[in-house]
Design a protein around this motif. Structure first.
Motif, PDB file in Angstrom:
ATOM      1  N   GLU A  78      -6.553  -4.884  14.119  1.00 43.75           N
ATOM      2  CA  GLU A  78      -6.863  -5.984  13.033  1.00 43.75           C
ATOM      3  C   GLU A  78      -7.309  -5.131  11.561  1.00 43.75           C
ATOM      4  O   GLU A  78      -7.817  -4.120  11.727  1.00 43.75           O
ATOM      5  CB  GLU A  78      -8.078  -6.612  13.663  1.00 43.75           C
ATOM      6  N   PRO A  79      -6.580  -5.632  10.763  1.00 46.75           N
ATOM      7  CA  PRO A  79      -6.946  -4.996   9.313  1.00 46.75           C
ATOM      8  C   PRO A  79      -8.197  -5.045   8.837  1.00 46.75           C
ATOM      9  O   PRO A  79      -9.125  -5.942   9.399  1.00 46.75           O
ATOM     10  CB  PRO A  79      -6.040  -5.812   8.437  1.00 46.75           C
ATOM     11  N   ILE A  80      -8.666  -3.997   8.225  1.00 43.58           N
ATOM     12  CA  ILE A  80     -10.114  -4.055   7.601  1.00 43.58           C
ATOM     13  C   ILE A  80     -10.253  -4.906   6.482  1.00 43.58           C
ATOM     14  O   ILE A  80      -9.487  -4.728   5.453  1.00 43.58           O
ATOM     15  CB  ILE A  80     -10.793  -2.570   7.262  1.00 43.58           C
ATOM     16  N   TYR A  93       6.944  -0.826  11.965  1.00 45.70           N
ATOM     17  CA  TYR A  93       7.029  -1.095  13.319  1.00 45.70           C
ATOM     18  C   TYR A  93       6.173  -2.234  13.798  1.00 45.70           C
ATOM     19  O   TYR A  93       6.058  -2.790  14.900  1.00 45.70           O
ATOM     20  CB  TYR A  93       7.370   0.150  14.184  1.00 45.70           C
ATOM     21  N   HIS A  94       5.283  -2.686  12.924  1.00 47.07           N
ATOM     22  CA  HIS A  94       4.146  -3.626  13.342  1.00 47.07           C
ATOM     23  C   HIS A  94       3.465  -3.073  14.575  1.00 47.07           C
ATOM     24  O   HIS A  94       3.276  -4.239  15.537  1.00 47.07           O
ATOM     25  CB  HIS A  94       4.789  -5.091  13.567  1.00 47.07           C
TER      26      HIS A  94
END
Length: 74
Positions: free
Chosen positions: A70-72, A52-53
C-alpha cells in the motif's frame, strides 16, 4: 543475489530492450542486472517494482507474495 527480474520479464513476453527503454538505459546495462554482473541501484529496483506492479521485496526474493505494498500517503 537471485533477482526475479528476468522471470517477470519473460512472463510478460518482453525483451531486455523494452525494459531498458522504460528505465532509460542501454540493453547491455540492463542485461548486467539480470545476470548479476552489476548490482541493481535502489532507484532502479523501485522503478522495476512499479513497472511490474509488485514490491521490491518480491523482486529480491524476500517474499513470495507478488502484491505491491500500500503506498504511503503524502
Amino acid at each position: 543475489m537471485n533477482l526475479r527480474i528476468r522471470d517477470l520479464r519473460e512472463d510478460k513476453d518482453w525483451n531486455q530492450t523494452q525494459v531498458a527503454e522504460y528505465l532509460n538505459m542501454s540493453q547491455s546495462g540492463y542485461s548486467k542486472y539480470e545476470t548479476g554482473e552489476n548490482d541493481v541501484p535502489v532507484s532502479v529496483l523501485c522503478a522495476l517494482a512499479d513497472f511490474y506492479h509488485t514490491s521490491v521485496d518480491y523482486l529480491l526474493g524476500r517474499t513470495n507474495n507478488p502484491e505491491p505494498y500500500e503506498p504511503i500517503p503524502k
